[in-house]
Motif scaffolding. Structure first.
Motif, short mmCIF file in Angstrom:
data_model
loop_
_atom_site.label_atom_id
_atom_site.label_comp_id
_atom_site.label_asym_id
_atom_site.label_seq_id
_atom_site.Cartn_x
_atom_site.Cartn_y
_atom_site.Cartn_z
N UNK A 26 0.82 -1.20 0.00
CA UNK A 26 0.00 0.00 0.00
C UNK A 26 0.86 1.26 0.00
N UNK A 27 2.03 1.16 0.64
CA UNK A 27 2.88 2.35 0.76
C UNK A 27 3.69 2.53 -0.52
N UNK A 28 3.42 3.65 -1.20
CA UNK A 28 4.18 3.97 -2.41
C UNK A 28 5.57 4.44 -1.97
N UNK A 29 6.59 3.86 -2.55
CA UNK A 29 7.91 4.33 -2.15
C UNK A 29 8.87 4.15 -3.31
N UNK A 30 10.07 4.58 -3.07
CA UNK A 30 11.11 4.23 -4.02
C UNK A 30 11.44 5.28 -5.05
N UNK A 31 10.78 6.46 -5.04
CA UNK A 31 11.13 7.47 -6.04
C UNK A 31 12.60 7.84 -5.90
N UNK A 32 13.03 7.99 -4.65
CA UNK A 32 14.41 8.41 -4.42
C UNK A 32 15.40 7.34 -4.92
N UNK A 33 15.04 6.06 -4.71
CA UNK A 33 15.91 4.97 -5.23
C UNK A 33 15.95 4.99 -6.75
N UNK A 34 14.77 5.22 -7.34
CA UNK A 34 14.69 5.25 -8.82
C UNK A 34 15.54 6.40 -9.36
N UNK A 35 15.49 7.54 -8.68
CA UNK A 35 16.26 8.71 -9.11
C UNK A 35 17.76 8.39 -9.05
N UNK A 36 18.17 7.77 -7.94
CA UNK A 36 19.60 7.46 -7.77
C UNK A 36 20.07 6.44 -8.83
N UNK A 39 20.31 8.21 -12.13
CA UNK A 39 21.38 9.20 -12.21
C UNK A 39 20.89 10.61 -12.45
N UNK A 40 19.57 10.83 -12.41
CA UNK A 40 19.05 12.20 -12.55
C UNK A 40 17.62 12.28 -12.03
N UNK A 41 17.23 13.50 -11.66
CA UNK A 41 15.85 13.76 -11.24
C UNK A 41 15.06 14.18 -12.47
N UNK A 42 13.83 13.69 -12.59
CA UNK A 42 12.98 14.19 -13.69
C UNK A 42 11.89 15.06 -13.07
N UNK A 43 12.00 16.37 -13.32
CA UNK A 43 11.08 17.33 -12.69
C UNK A 43 10.07 17.84 -13.71
#
Ligand code: GLU
Length: 265
Positions: A26-36, A39-43
């Motif tokens: 249920x807990x959405x997570x992992x954006x920070x792992x995906x970003x790392x 190798x870049x943030x998609x804003x």
């Protein structure tokens, strides 16, 4: 008997496991792992809004207050502010693009509302705006009271501005555009008498063409937040840390003054 109690113990264990798995998914997570890993943030940012996110067609550069916050986030995560990919969003497309996973977060003049909180999670407030009106200098329209039947008010699809103005001026004829540059072009072409959205966005338009002025004061509160996927508490915490760091280091005030021309309140 022994067999049966072993069976029920097994069942209890199974139930406990299932509950854990259920809660975990249920807990959405992992954006920070995906970003790392990427190798870049998609804003997701605006390309149509001077002062916050505006693309210069000549240079291709996108610049503004929101863009600089996106760069600061890349610097926080990677120690390098260039590790950010900017993707254009409009008021209408920003939530679907976030939910599809096309962007990691929305930094795009987005007001925190209860309705939007059902779809996304927001950071702390990073900018305080309020809805106002933009008219040609000398216009008879000076405030909400002048938005009578037959007056054409221009605004943008998917914005709180469109929703609010229908409530505040129910007799006016509201016309919605895809983005703010289209709405401003329509105002200049005489397709309507008024353009309405946040004061800070209107100030950017006034800078683009000083024949237009803000009237009627602010008639709503529009606190801006950075939006992330619903439930991604770790990422919201990171973004809030960044905002706090930017405020305590003085970087936030510096950027605010650079873009808005005044110090933050
Ligand atoms: N802040 C308002 C909103 O979130 C208007 C600006 C915009 O359309 O992004 O809808």
């Amino acid at each position: 008997m022994k067999k049966r109690s072993r069976l029920s113990a097994l069942l209890v264990l199974l139930t406990v496991c299932l509950v854990f798995v259920g809660c975990g998914s249920k807990k959405e997570s992992g954006t920070i792992d995906a970003i790392k890993a990427r190798g870049k943030v998609i804003a997701g940012v605006k390309y149509d809004t001077k002062l916050f996110g505006l693309k210069d067609p000549a240079s291709g550069k996108v610049e503004g207050f929101d863009i600089d916050i996106a760069k600061a986030l890349a610097k926080k995560i990677f120690g390098d502010e260039t590790k950010v990919e900017l993707k254009e969003v409009t008021s209408k497309t920003r939530i679907p693009l976030l939910q599809n996973g096309d962007i990691d977060l929305i930094i795009a003049t987005m007001t925190i509302t209860e309705e939007r909180k059902e779809q996304v999670d927001f950071s702390d407030v990073y900018f305080k705006a309020g809805q106002s009106l933009l008219v040609k200098k000398g216009s008879e329209i000076q405030g909400l009271q002048d938005l009578k039947k037959g007056v054409k008010v221009l605004t943008v699809k998917g914005s709180t501005s469109a929703k609010n103005i229908r409530e505040k001026a129910p007799d006016a004829n509201v016309l919605e555009f895809e983005n703010y540059q289209d709405a401003f072009t329509a105002l200049k072409a005489g397709q309507g008498e008024v353009l309405t959205t946040d004061n800070a966005i209107l100030l950017g338009m006034q800078q683009q063409d000083p024949n237009y002025v803000l009237v009627g004061g602010n008639f709503t509160d529009e606190p801006y937040g950075i939006a992330v996927k619903k439930g991604d508490v770790d990422f919201v915490a990171q973004v809030n840390d960044l905002l706090k760091e930017m405020k305590s280091s003085g970087e936030y005030d510096k950027l605010y003054e650079q873009w808005m021309g005044v110090k933050p309140e």
